[in-house]
Motif scaffolding. Structure first.
Motif, PDB file in Angstrom:
ATOM      1  N   UNK A  45       0.793  -1.231   0.000  1.00 46.17           N
ATOM      2  CA  UNK A  45       0.000   0.000   0.000  1.00 46.17           C
ATOM      3  C   UNK A  45       0.824   1.279   0.000  1.00 46.17           C
ATOM      4  N   UNK A  46       2.084   1.203   0.411  1.00 45.78           N
ATOM      5  CA  UNK A  46       2.904   2.414   0.423  1.00 45.78           C
ATOM      6  C   UNK A  46       3.430   2.763  -0.975  1.00 45.78           C
ATOM      7  N   UNK A  47       3.117   1.950  -1.970  1.00 48.87           N
ATOM      8  CA  UNK A  47       3.525   2.202  -3.348  1.00 48.87           C
ATOM      9  C   UNK A  47       2.306   2.366  -4.238  1.00 48.87           C
ATOM     10  N   UNK A  48       2.480   3.112  -5.333  1.00 43.85           N
ATOM     11  CA  UNK A  48       1.424   3.274  -6.332  1.00 43.85           C
ATOM     12  C   UNK A  48       1.721   2.391  -7.534  1.00 43.85           C
ATOM     13  N   UNK A  49       0.660   1.869  -8.138  1.00 47.20           N
ATOM     14  CA  UNK A  49       0.807   0.939  -9.250  1.00 47.20           C
ATOM     15  C   UNK A  49      -0.028   1.399 -10.442  1.00 47.20           C
ATOM     16  N   UNK A  50       0.612   1.467 -11.614  1.00 49.11           N
ATOM     17  CA  UNK A  50      -0.064   1.757 -12.870  1.00 49.11           C
ATOM     18  C   UNK A  50      -0.230   0.462 -13.643  1.00 49.11           C
ATOM     19  N   UNK A  51      -1.434   0.200 -14.135  1.00 48.13           N
ATOM     20  CA  UNK A  51      -1.704  -0.984 -14.946  1.00 48.13           C
ATOM     21  C   UNK A  51      -2.176  -0.567 -16.336  1.00 48.13           C
ATOM     22  N   UNK A  52      -1.504  -1.119 -17.354  1.00 46.35           N
ATOM     23  CA  UNK A  52      -1.872  -0.881 -18.739  1.00 46.35           C
ATOM     24  C   UNK A  52      -2.055  -2.226 -19.443  1.00 46.35           C
ATOM     25  N   UNK A  53      -2.897  -2.217 -20.472  1.00 42.45           N
ATOM     26  CA  UNK A  53      -3.093  -3.407 -21.307  1.00 42.45           C
ATOM     27  C   UNK A  53      -2.728  -3.065 -22.735  1.00 42.45           C
ATOM     28  N   UNK A  54      -1.962  -3.953 -23.367  1.00 39.00           N
ATOM     29  CA  UNK A  54      -1.503  -3.731 -24.741  1.00 39.00           C
ATOM     30  C   UNK A  54      -1.807  -4.987 -25.544  1.00 39.00           C
ATOM     31  N   UNK A  55      -2.757  -4.868 -26.476  1.00 44.10           N
ATOM     32  CA  UNK A  55      -3.129  -5.994 -27.328  1.00 44.10           C
ATOM     33  C   UNK A  55      -2.310  -5.952 -28.614  1.00 44.10           C
ATOM     34  N   UNK A  56      -1.643  -7.063 -28.925  1.00 43.82           N
ATOM     35  CA  UNK A  56      -0.786  -7.103 -30.087  1.00 43.82           C
ATOM     36  C   UNK A  56      -0.506  -8.544 -30.500  1.00 43.82           C
TER      37      UNK A  56
END
Length: 332
Positions: free
Chosen positions: A229-240
């Motif tokens: 919880x002390x860190x931030x997380x970015x989630x992305x999806x890449x379809x290829x």
């Protein structure tokens, strides 16, 4: 075990260990290995962006996340330094507050989410980790084909929070991974209007599948990481299609077929030359009783090739050196 203590031994040990550390912290998009299967994501290289808009009532918060999977993001010449992340950033976030009418836009914050950020206060390593989607514990992921990468090293000064990014590359054989990416000149307009899913760079917009108009690169979520919880997380999806497990094999097979053509061409040319020399030598030996250089067809010409080359090189050198000066004596 006794460790080396002299400066020379220390230097030798550093040279031996440094390549191993480099492999651990660098990201090579051409040669990816996940559970023994090779992938090549070179076609997705270059800075690409996706935008997320949060409604704050009288205004909107537009955050543009830019990623380059193959190399560090480069700073633009003459650009606003406040809108750029530190050197060696792989994933960068630029955050604006925009009024509903789109007339006012104020820069709120810029921060790196992943990279080898040796110049930032929150020093960190990229430390990329690849996994196949089918090997992840989630039941949903086990049914997917592709791979996921976990990137580290980011730091957000507001709150002093570490940043991470997870990009999920999903196999989609109908997509190159660059579909619906607008041209670079359209990025500013899209930011003001608060559009989502914006790409910062694209040579030419790809033609998307007829039944799917969504971009290949999409935003999933951003916020505190449940595992930490002390860190931030970015989630992305890449379809290829390059995330499919057989994509690299097909790519290598195509390259092998092209190389095979040139290999056969060189081989045929070599065999033809050898056959000509052997047949000509045999003919000269049996018909004329030739020996030595006289055995070779056109032996005089072949024997003079080194001298002809030497003479040609001398002429070129003399032409270059004597082009701007005049030698010899002047007439009286």
């Amino acid at each position: 075990m006794r460790l080396p203590r002299s400066p020379a031994d220390t230097a030798i040990l550093s040279v031996a260990i440094f390549p191993l550390l480099s492999i651990a912290y660098t990201l090579d998009c051409k040669h990816i290995q996940a559970d023994g299967i090779g992938f090549n994501l070179e076609a997705l290289g270059g800075p690409h962006s996706v935008q997320h808009t949060a409604d704050l009532g009288p205004s909107q918060r537009n955050t543009t996340y830019t990623i380059d999977i193959c190399k560090a993001l480069t700073k633009k010449k003459g650009g606003n330094k406040n809108e750029e992340c530190p050197n060696n950033t792989r994933v960068c976030a630029v955050q604006y507050l925009v009024t509903d009418d789109g007339k006012n836009r104020n820069l709120e914050e810029t921060y790196p989410i992943a990279g080898d950020l040796k110049e930032s206060k929150g020093f960190g390593h990229l430390d990329p980790k690849w996994q196949r989607l089918s090997t992840l514990p989630s039941n949903d992921d086990s049914k997917k084909e592709g791979l996921v990468i976990d990137l580290h090293g980011g730091y957000k000064e507001d709150g002093g929070r570490k940043q991470n990014a997870i990009i999920e590359f999903q196999c989609d054989k109908t997509r190159s991974g660059l579909e619906n990416l607008p041209r670079e000149g359209e990025r500013e307009e899209a930011t003001l209007l608060g559009r989502e899913h914006v790409s910062e760079k694209s040579e030419e917009p790809e033609t998307p599948p007829a039944d799917d108009k969504t971009p290949s690169l999409t935003f999933d979520s951003y916020g505190p990481w449940p595992k930490s919880p002390e860190q931030d997380l970015l989630r992305l999806t890449w379809k290829t299609k390059w995330a499919c497990e057989d994509a690299k094999k097909q790519h290598d097979a195509e390259n092998a077929s092209h190389w095979g053509f040139f290999t056969w061409f060189i081989l045929i040319a070599f065999l033809s030359t050898a056959a000509y020399l052997i047949f000509g030598s045999w003919l000269n030996y049996n018909r004329y009783g030739a020996r030595g250089w006289d055995l070779l067809p056109h032996g005089d010409t072949i024997r003079d090739v080194p001298y002809l080359m030497k003479d040609w090189i001398r002429r070129v050198v003399n032409a270059i050196q004597g082009g701007g000066s005049r030698g010899g004596y002047a007439a009286v």
